[in-house]
Motif scaffolding. Structure first.
Motif, PDB file in Angstrom:
ATOM      1  N   THR A   1       0.712  -1.243   0.104  1.00 26.59           N
ATOM      2  CA  THR A   1       0.159   0.018   0.139  1.00 26.59           C
ATOM      3  C   THR A   1       0.905   1.200  -0.063  1.00 26.59           C
ATOM      4  OG1 THR A   1      -0.301  -0.152   2.257  1.00 26.59           O
ATOM      5  CG2 THR A   1      -2.166  -1.099   1.090  1.00 26.59           C
TER       6      THR A   1
ATOM      7  N   THR B   1       1.165   3.887  -3.197  1.00 26.80           N
ATOM      8  CA  THR B   1       0.652   5.266  -2.968  1.00 26.80           C
ATOM      9  C   THR B   1       1.945   6.218  -3.350  1.00 26.80           C
ATOM     10  OG1 THR B   1      -0.627   4.778  -0.958  1.00 26.80           O
ATOM     11  CG2 THR B   1       0.317   7.112  -1.169  1.00 26.80           C
TER      12      THR B   1
ATOM     13  N   VAL C   1      -6.461  10.462  -2.243  1.00 22.67           N
ATOM     14  CA  VAL C   1      -7.356   9.574  -1.819  1.00 22.67           C
ATOM     15  C   VAL C   1      -6.968   8.494  -1.237  1.00 22.67           C
ATOM     16  CG1 VAL C   1      -9.354   8.069  -2.253  1.00 22.67           C
ATOM     17  CG2 VAL C   1      -9.164  10.343  -3.451  1.00 22.67           C
ATOM     18  N   ASP C   2      -5.865   7.906  -1.784  1.00 23.97           N
ATOM     19  CA  ASP C   2      -5.045   6.887  -1.320  1.00 23.97           C
ATOM     20  C   ASP C   2      -4.322   7.221   0.280  1.00 23.97           C
ATOM     21  OD1 ASP C   2      -4.561   4.140  -1.186  1.00 23.97           O
ATOM     22  OD2 ASP C   2      -2.565   4.519  -2.186  1.00 23.97           O
TER      23      ASP C   2
ATOM     24  N   PHE D   1      -5.178   9.654   2.171  1.00 25.40           N
ATOM     25  CA  PHE D   1      -6.299  10.097   3.058  1.00 25.40           C
ATOM     26  C   PHE D   1      -6.642   8.782   3.867  1.00 25.40           C
ATOM     27  CE2 PHE D   1     -10.933   9.818   4.001  1.00 25.40           C
ATOM     28  CZ  PHE D   1     -11.077  10.556   5.005  1.00 25.40           C
ATOM     29  N   PHE D   2      -6.740   7.663   3.105  1.00 24.36           N
ATOM     30  CA  PHE D   2      -7.171   6.375   3.615  1.00 24.36           C
ATOM     31  C   PHE D   2      -6.165   5.733   4.507  1.00 24.36           C
ATOM     32  CE2 PHE D   2     -10.856   6.358   0.722  1.00 24.36           C
ATOM     33  CZ  PHE D   2     -11.779   6.290   1.544  1.00 24.36           C
TER      34      PHE D   2
ATOM     35  N   LYS E   1      -6.025   7.715   7.907  1.00 23.76           N
ATOM     36  CA  LYS E   1      -7.153   7.092   8.564  1.00 23.76           C
ATOM     37  C   LYS E   1      -7.194   5.844   9.255  1.00 23.76           C
ATOM     38  CE  LYS E   1     -12.132   6.535   8.003  1.00 23.76           C
ATOM     39  NZ  LYS E   1     -13.120   6.483   6.971  1.00 23.76           N
ATOM     40  N   GLN E   2      -6.327   4.791   8.558  1.00 26.36           N
ATOM     41  CA  GLN E   2      -6.193   3.613   9.131  1.00 26.36           C
ATOM     42  C   GLN E   2      -5.166   3.662  10.075  1.00 26.36           C
ATOM     43  OE1 GLN E   2      -4.584   0.950   5.918  1.00 26.36           O
ATOM     44  NE2 GLN E   2      -4.846  -0.603   7.150  1.00 26.36           N
TER      45      GLN E   2
ATOM     46  N   LYS F   1      -6.520   4.998  13.232  1.00 22.23           N
ATOM     47  CA  LYS F   1      -7.403   4.150  13.905  1.00 22.23           C
ATOM     48  C   LYS F   1      -6.760   3.261  14.527  1.00 22.23           C
ATOM     49  CE  LYS F   1     -11.101   0.734  12.676  1.00 22.23           C
ATOM     50  NZ  LYS F   1     -11.703   0.154  11.540  1.00 22.23           N
TER      51      LYS F   1
END
Length: 66
Positions: A9, A13, A49-50, A52-53, A56-57, A60
């Motif tokens: 990932t 990115t 967008v990638d 951002f996720f 966020k992950q 979390k």
């Protein structure tokens, strides 16, 4: 297996960012306004967008550890 997915990932990115910058910021003057330039904008949008996720992950996961 999770480690391999995590590295993929981040690599994906970075690849989006590099390709997007290559086709927008570092483009030749004669290629401005062509399909390469518009694809660069699209790839940069996907990279944002990638990212951002990914953030966020990450947030979390850190909130669950506390």
């Amino acid at each position: 297996m999770k480690s391999l997915k995590k590295h993929w990932t981040i690599s994906r990115t970075l690849l989006f960012v590099i390709i997007g910058l290559k086709n927008t910021v570092f483009i030749r003057p004669e290629d401005i306004g062509t399909w390469k330039n518009y694809v660069g904008y699209g790839v940069l949008l996907v990279a944002i967008v990638d990212i951002f996720f990914l953030v966020k992950q990450y947030l979390k996961r850190n909130n669950n550890e506390k």
